[in-house]
Write a protein that holds these residues in place. Structure first.
Motif, short mmCIF file in Angstrom:
data_model
loop_
_atom_site.label_atom_id
_atom_site.label_comp_id
_atom_site.label_asym_id
_atom_site.label_seq_id
_atom_site.Cartn_x
_atom_site.Cartn_y
_atom_site.Cartn_z
N GLU A 162 88.35 41.46 39.32
CA GLU A 162 89.04 40.70 39.23
C GLU A 162 90.49 39.44 39.45
O GLU A 162 91.15 40.64 39.12
CB GLU A 162 88.94 40.27 37.72
CG GLU A 162 89.47 39.22 36.24
CD GLU A 162 88.73 37.93 36.84
OE1 GLU A 162 88.86 36.93 37.42
OE2 GLU A 162 87.04 37.99 35.93
N ASN B 146 92.00 36.60 37.92
CA ASN B 146 92.65 36.02 37.09
C ASN B 146 93.03 37.41 36.41
O ASN B 146 92.58 38.25 35.24
CB ASN B 146 91.54 35.19 36.47
CG ASN B 146 92.35 34.84 35.45
OD1 ASN B 146 94.29 35.83 34.69
ND2 ASN B 146 92.63 33.88 34.96
N LEU C 185 92.57 36.88 32.79
CA LEU C 185 91.00 38.15 32.53
C LEU C 185 90.54 38.87 32.63
O LEU C 185 90.20 39.89 32.24
CB LEU C 185 90.13 37.09 33.41
CG LEU C 185 90.29 35.32 32.63
CD1 LEU C 185 88.66 34.77 34.15
CD2 LEU C 185 89.33 35.20 31.46
N LYS C 186 91.35 39.94 33.44
CA LYS C 186 91.30 41.10 33.84
C LYS C 186 91.50 42.36 32.74
O LYS C 186 90.99 43.22 32.87
CB LYS C 186 92.47 41.71 35.42
CG LYS C 186 91.63 42.65 35.81
CD LYS C 186 93.17 43.33 36.94
CE LYS C 186 92.88 44.72 37.27
NZ LYS C 186 93.51 44.80 38.37
N SER D 134 83.71 42.64 34.17
CA SER D 134 83.72 42.05 35.34
C SER D 134 82.97 42.68 36.59
O SER D 134 82.98 43.88 36.44
CB SER D 134 85.27 41.50 36.34
OG SER D 134 84.28 40.99 37.32
N LYS E 77 81.91 41.65 39.26
CA LYS E 77 82.53 40.93 40.96
C LYS E 77 82.86 41.40 41.50
O LYS E 77 83.08 43.38 41.41
CB LYS E 77 83.40 40.08 40.77
CG LYS E 77 83.04 38.88 40.26
CD LYS E 77 84.57 37.66 39.82
CE LYS E 77 84.03 36.88 39.16
NZ LYS E 77 84.85 36.00 39.51
N ASP F 158 79.96 31.56 35.78
CA ASP F 158 80.14 33.10 34.93
C ASP F 158 80.47 33.35 33.48
O ASP F 158 81.80 32.53 33.35
CB ASP F 158 81.86 33.35 35.83
CG ASP F 158 81.29 35.49 35.79
OD1 ASP F 158 81.36 35.34 34.83
OD2 ASP F 158 82.09 35.72 37.51
N SER G 129 84.25 34.90 33.27
CA SER G 129 84.89 34.29 34.02
C SER G 129 85.38 32.99 34.17
O SER G 129 84.90 31.93 33.62
CB SER G 129 84.77 35.35 35.11
OG SER G 129 85.92 35.44 36.20
N GLU G 130 86.44 32.32 35.63
CA GLU G 130 86.10 31.92 35.61
C GLU G 130 84.85 30.56 36.51
O GLU G 130 84.73 31.22 36.82
CB GLU G 130 87.03 31.40 36.90
CG GLU G 130 88.55 31.20 35.65
CD GLU G 130 89.85 31.56 37.27
OE1 GLU G 130 90.76 31.31 36.65
OE2 GLU G 130 90.16 31.70 38.92
N THR H 234 94.08 30.28 31.89
CA THR H 234 94.18 31.23 31.22
C THR H 234 94.96 31.32 29.95
O THR H 234 96.01 31.65 31.10
CB THR H 234 93.59 32.28 31.79
OG1 THR H 234 92.85 31.07 33.12
CG2 THR H 234 92.72 33.21 31.08
N ASN I 76 90.27 30.01 28.06
CA ASN I 76 90.26 29.41 29.55
C ASN I 76 89.49 27.49 29.55
O ASN I 76 88.68 27.48 29.36
CB ASN I 76 89.43 29.74 30.25
CG ASN I 76 89.17 29.11 31.95
OD1 ASN I 76 87.82 28.91 31.91
ND2 ASN I 76 90.29 29.49 32.59
N THR J 93 81.01 34.64 24.11
CA THR J 93 81.99 33.64 25.06
C THR J 93 81.09 32.22 24.29
O THR J 93 80.33 32.03 23.92
CB THR J 93 81.00 33.66 25.92
OG1 THR J 93 82.29 34.76 27.01
CG2 THR J 93 81.87 32.46 26.92
#
Length: 871
Positions: free
Chosen positions: A202, A204, A207-208, A213, A215, A286, A289-290, A439, A449, A509
Motif C-alpha cells: 500500500e 498510501n 491507508l496502510k 491491501s 496489491k 479499489d 484503497s484509492e 486521505t 478518502n 466501506t
C-alpha cells in the motif's frame, strides 16, 4: 429487496474503541552506526504479525497501529548478519532503541544456498538475481523473465505471485508509476542486485494502517556501487553485413536520498516499438484503497497494419523506434516530494502483406484479395507530475497531473482484387487528466478518502480515401477524393468520497460518487464540396451519474475473509436524440482464503450492468475503413452480464514451486451485437441489442524446480469455450460455438559449468462451429536457446525457434557472441539475426463463416555489432 440490502450496507457503520500504538526508535551496531533495512515486527500472543516496517539508511524506524490488548504485544528486531532480539510493548507511545550484535553461524550447504538466493521475511520476498541469470541478460526485463514467481507477459506487463503488479519501485521509490515498461525494457541488467516481491503493498501511509491491501509491488535493489554516484551506460551498434540495421542507447541514473533520477534513450530499427512502452488510460476501482478513473474519446477510422502476433517483433516488425524519457523523484521537504516523468516516443513503421478472404454463405460465397503496403508514423509525448504531501500521521495528500499529445500519420496503398485503393489518415489526440486525493484519519478506526478527478480527451481525425469502388457506390466521379473528418471529445469531472471503517473483525466501506461528463462524437463526410448526410453523425451525450458503493468484509481470521459489496447508481443519459434515466445495481460477493499451508483460494460472483458507449448509438452509417460501414442503435435497457470465478494458487518461493489455476464463467444476458451484411465490395454492420452468449475459461500452470537436476520447468494449459449469436446476411441470429486450447511446456537449466539451455514447445488448437459448418486450425512451435561460456570473457548464445503452421515450417536461428573483458568498462556483442533468412510467413485463420489467409514479409538476415560502455 435491493433497496433493503443497500440500506443495511449504508447504516452498518458502528464504532469500536481501540487504542493507537506508536513506536519509534533507532537500530544501531556496537559502533553506534545505524543498521539499514533491519526488520521491525509487532507480534501478538500467537506470534502472528500485526504490523511491520524497515529501518532507513540511518537505522531509524517508526510505526503506528491499532490494538485493544496491550499486554500481549511484542516488538521483534531482526537483520541478516545480526542476532535477533525482542521486547514487550507496555505503553501506548514509546521510544525503543536497540543495539544488535553481529552473528556468525555455520550452516549446512543447502540451507546457505537457499538463503542466498531467496529470502522471505513477513510479506517481502527477496530474490538475488545473480543466482538466476547466465550473463546473457541485457535489460531488466531479461532478468525478470528468469526469476521465480515473476511473469513478464507478452505485452511487457508484469505479474508477481500471480497478481499484476501495482508499482515497480527503485530502492523503495515509485518513479514510473504505470509506465514501468520504460524502465524494464531499457535499464541495464548489470546494475541490479536483487528484486523484492512485496505482498500486501500500500503506497498510501494512512491507508496502510488498515493493513488490508491485496496489491503486489516489486522493489529493485541496486548494487552498492550504484548509490550516491552517477552511473549508466552507452551503447552503439551498427550493421556489419546488412548496413541498414542499428541500435544506439543511453542509460543515466542517480540514486541519492534526496533525489533519484533516470534518463533513458534508445534509437533502433530492430523491431521493438517505442510507443508500446507507455501505458494507456488507467481504470482502477479499489474498494478499500484509492481509485483512479481515466476516460478516453472514441476513434472512428482505422487502418490495419496486419502485424503478426505469433512471432517476436524482431522477426516480423519493420520499424524505426526513437525514445527519450526522464524520470525523477525529489524530496522538497521532509514531508513533501515531487515525482515527474517526461517522455517522447516515436515509431516509423513500414509493413507489407498479402491476404485472401473467403466468406462461405452456402451457394453465394464471397472472395477477395488485398495486397497491402502500410506506412505509419506514430508519436507520443507526455508530462506527468505528482506531488505527495504527508504533513502528519493522519493526513496524506497527493495530486497527479498528466498531459499527452499523440499525433499520427498513416498511409495504406493496396490492391483490392484488381482495384487500386489508397486510404490515409492524419490524426491528433490531446489528453489531460488530474487526480487529487486527500486521505484523513478521523479516528483510530476510521479513514476518510476524498478523490476529485477531471479530464479531457480530444481526438481529431482526418481520413482521405481514393477508391473507385466507393466512388461508384456513392455515384460520383471515380477519381475524386473522399474526405471524412471527425472531431470527437470527452470532458468529465467527478468526486468520490469514501469512508473506511475497521472493527475487530470487520472492514466497512461506504462511498458516494458524483460524476458529470460531456461527450461529442461528430464527423463530416464529403467529396469536394458535396456533403453526404447519410454517412455523417453529430451526437452529443451528457451523463450525470450518482453512485453509492458499499462493501463489508468480515475477517474470520487473518487467513479467511468474506466480502460483499453493492454498487447502486443512477445515471441521467441525455443524447441529442433521446433522454433516459437508469437505475443500475451491481452486487459482488467474494470468499478469500490466503496464506495457508495449502495455498490461496478465491471464489467470487459479480454482476456487471452498464450502458452503451457513444459510438454505439449513432443513427447513421459511418465509414470505419475503406470498405466497412457501422451504424449504432437505440437501446431500451442496460447491458447485463454476470461473472463467476474460482482461483487457486500456491507460491513456495524458496523451493521454486508454484501452482496457479482459475475457472471463469461469464454469462452475457444482454449485449449490443452486430447484424452484418457482406457484399463483394463492402461490409455493412448495424448494432442490435440481443441476448448474449456464454464464455467458460480454464487455466492451469505449475512450476517446479528439481534441485538435483538443476532444472526448472513449467507446464501450463488454457482452455476456452464460448457461444455467441451471429447474424451475417441473414434476418435471424444463429449461435456460433468456439473452442480454443493451448498447451505449453518450458524448461531452464542452472548448471554452474558447461552448456545451459531454456527451451520448450507449445500446441495451439482452435475449433469453430457455425450454421452447420465446422472449422479447425492447429499450430505448433518449439524453441531452444543455448548459452555456453567459451572462456571467462567470451559467452555464446544460440536461439532457435521452429513453427509448424498449416503444413508449413518456419525456422528462426539467431547467434549472439558476448565479449566482456575483465576489469574493463567496455563490453562487445555480435548479433547474427535470422541466419536461415526466412523471408515470408503465411498463416490461415478459420473462424465461423470466414477463411482468412495472410502472407507478410519477415525481417531479413542481418549481422549487428554493438559496443557498450558502462560508467
Amino acid at each position: 429487496m435491493q433497496k433493503i440490502i443497500f440500506l443495511l450496507f449504508w447504516f452498518a457503520s458502528i464504532s469500536v474503541h481501540s487504542q493507537e500504538i506508536i513506536v519509534k526508535g533507532t537500530i544501531t551496531d556496537k559502533d553506534g552506526l545505524g543498521i539499514q533495512n533491519a526488520s521491525i515486527t509487532i507480534l501478538d500472543d500467537n506470534d502472528d504479525s500485526v504490523e511491520y516496517t524497515f529501518t532507513d539508511d540511518k537505522g531509524s524506524y517508526g510505526l503506528s497501529f491499532q490494538k485493544e490488548n496491550l499486554s500481549s504485544l511484542k516488538l521483534e528486531i531482526s537483520c541478516l548478519g545480526y542476532s535477533k532480539t525482542s521486547k514487550l510493548i507496555t505503553a501506548v507511545s514509546q521510544v525503543q532503541n536497540f543495539v544488535l550484535e553481529k552473528k556468525v553461524e555455520t550452516l549446512k550447504e543447502v540451507i546457505v544456498e537457499a538463503s542466498q538466493k531467496i529470502k522471505k521475511e513477513q510479506d517481502t520476498t527477496t530474490i538475488k538475481v545473480a543466482s538466476f541469470g547466465n550473463k546473457t541478460e541485457q535489460t531488466l526485463e531479461d532478468v525478470l523473465k528468469k526469476l521465480p514467481s515473476i511473469e513478464v507477459q507478452q505485452d511487457g506487463s508484469i505479474k508477481a505471485h500471480g497478481v499484476a503488479i501495482d508499482k515497480l519501485l527503485i530502492e523503495g521509490e515509485d518513479m514510473f508509476d504505470k509506465n514501468y515498461k520504460l524502465l524494464t525494457k531499457n535499464l541495464d541488467a548489470n546494475v541490479l542486485d536483487a528484486v523484492q516481491i512485496i505482498d500486501g503493498y500500500e503506497d498510501n501511509p494512512v491507508l496502510k494502517k488498515m493493513n488490508n491491501s491485496d496489491k503486489v509491488a516489486l522493489n529493485l535493489k541496486l548494487k552498492k556501487g550504484k548509490k550516491n554516484i552517477w552511473f549508466g551506460n552507452a551503447t552503439l551498434g551498427a550493421g556489419i553485413v546488412s548496413q541498414n540495421r542499428w541500435k544506439e542507447s543511453l542509460n543515466l541514473g542517480l540514486i541519492r536520498k534526496e533525489i533519484k533520477l533516470f534518463y533513458l534513450a534508445d534509437y533502433n530499427n530492430l523491431g521493438e516499438k517505442a510507443t508500446d512502452l507507455v501505458s494507456s488510460n488507467v481504470m482502477e476501482n479499489d474498494i478499500f484503497s484509492e481509485d483512479r478513473l481515466e476516460y478516453t474519446a472514441k476513434s472512428l477510422f482505422t487502418i490495419n497494419s496486419n502485424e503478426i502476433g505469433l512471432f517476436s517483433k524482431t522477426q516480423s516488425i519493420f520499424n524505426i523506434a526513437f525514445l527519450n524519457s526522464l524520470s525523477f523523484t525529489k524530496k522538497i521537504k521532509k514531508n513533501l516530494s515531487l515525482r515527474g516523468v517526461a517522455y517522447l516516443a516515436n515509431d516509423k513503421q513500414n509493413q507489407n502483406s498479402f491476404a485472401e478472404t473467403n466468406y462461405n454463405f452456402g451457394a453465394n460465397p464471397i472472395s477477395f484479395t488485398e495486397n497491402s503496403f502500410y506506412k505509419s508514423r506514430n508519436s507520443l509525448a507526455s508530462i506527468e507530475l505528482e506531488l505527495k504531501y504527508y504533513p502528519d500521521d493522519k493526513n496524506y495528500i497527493t495530486n497527479l497531473f498528466l498531459f499527452k499529445e499523440h499525433p499520427s500519420k498513416t498511409n495504406n496503398n493496396l490492391l483490392f482484387n484488381t482495384s487500386e485503393i489508397n486510404q490515409s489518415s492524419k490524426n491528433n489526440n490531446y489528453t489531460f487528466y488530474n487526480h487529487f486525493n486527500h486521505t484523513l484519519q478521523l479516528d483510530h478506526n476510521k479513514i476518510l478518502n476524498n478523490y476529485i478527478y477531471f479530464g479531457n480527451d480530444k481526438m481529431e481525425e482526418n481520413a482521405k480515401i481514393i477508391s473507385p469502388l466507393l466512388n461508384s457506390f456513392l455515384e460520383v466521379n471515380s477519381g475524386e477524393v473522399i474526405q471524412q473528418k471527425s472531431n470527437n471529445s470527452l470532458f468529465y469531472i467527478g468526486d468520490k468520497t469514501k469512508l473506511i471503517t475497521q472493527f475487530d473483525n470487520v472492514d466497512l466501506t461506504n462511498s458516494l460518487q458524483f460524476e458529470y461528463s460531456k461527450e461529442i462524437f461528430a464527423n463530416q463526410f464529403r467529396i469536394v464540396e458535396q456533403r453526404f448526410p447519410d454517412y455523417e453523425n453529430n451526437l452529443n451525450l451528457n451523463k450525470i451519474k450518482v453512485s453509492f458503493d458499499n462493501a463489508v468484509r468480515y475477517n474470520f481470521s487473518k487467513k479467511i475473509n468474506f466480502t460483499a459489496s453493492l454498487n447502486l447508481q443512477n445515471t441521467n443519459f441525455n443524447t441529442s436524440i433521446d433522454n433516459k434515466n437508469f437505475w443500475i445495481v451491481n452486487p459482488t460477493i467474494l470468499l478469500n482464503i490466503k496464506k495457508t499451508r495449502f495455498g490461496n483460494f478465491t471464489v467470487s460472483y459479480s454482476e456487471n450492468n452498464d450502458l452503451p458507449e457513444i459510438n454505439q448509438l449513432t443513427s447513421n452509417f459511418q465509414l470505419m475503413d475503406y470498405r466497412s460501414f457501422l451504424k449504432g442503435t437505440s437501446f431500451q435497457n442496460p447491458l447485463k452480464n454476470s461473472v463467476t470465478q474460482f482461483t487457486y494458487s500456491i507460491y513456495q518461493d524458496q523451493k521454486r514451486f508454484s501452482v496457479n489455476t482459475g475457472i471463469i464463467y461469464m454469462k452475457s444476458k444482454t449485449i449490443l451485437n452486430t447484424a452484418s451484411t457482406i457484399t463483394n465490395d463492402f461490409n455493412f454492420s448495424s448494432s442490435v441489442q440481443t441476448p448474449g452468449g456464454d464464455n467458460f475459461n480454464f487455466n492451469f500452470s505449475v512450476v517446479n524446480y528439481l534441485r538435483k537436476l538443476k532444472l526448472a520447468s513449467k507446464i501450463e494449459t488454457i482452455h476456452n469455450w464460448n457461444t455467441s449469436p451471429f447474424s451475417v446476411n441473414n434476418d435471424v441470429f444463429l449461435i456460433a460455438k468456439n473452442y480454443s486450447n493451448t498447451i505449453k511446456y518450458t524448461a531452464t537449466t542452472y548448471f554452474k559449468k558447461g552448456i545451459n539451455f531454456d527451451g520448450g514447445f507449445a500446441y495451439h488448437f482452435n475449433k469453430s462451429v457455425f450454421d452447420g459448418n465446422t472449422n479447425e486450425n492447429r499450430t505448433k512451435d518449439v524453441f531452444l536457446n543455448l548459452n555456453y561460456p567459451i572462456s571467462e570473457v567470451l559467452l555464446a548464445e544460440c536461439n532457435n525457434a521452429l513453427y509448424f503452421v498449416n503444413n508449413q515450417n518456419y525456422t528462426f536461428s539467431n547467434l549472439v557472441l558476448n565479449y566482456n573483458p575483465l576489469e574493463s568498462r567496455f563490453s562487445f556483442r555480435l548479433i547474427f539475426n535470422n541466419i536461415l533468412n526466412e523471408d515470408k510467413f503465411t498463416f490461415v485463420t478459420l473462424n465461423n463463416f470466414t477463411f482468412y489467409q495472410s502472407s507478410v514479409d519477415l525481417v531479413p538476415r542481418y549481422l549487428l555489432g554493438t559496443v557498450k560502455y558502462r560508467f
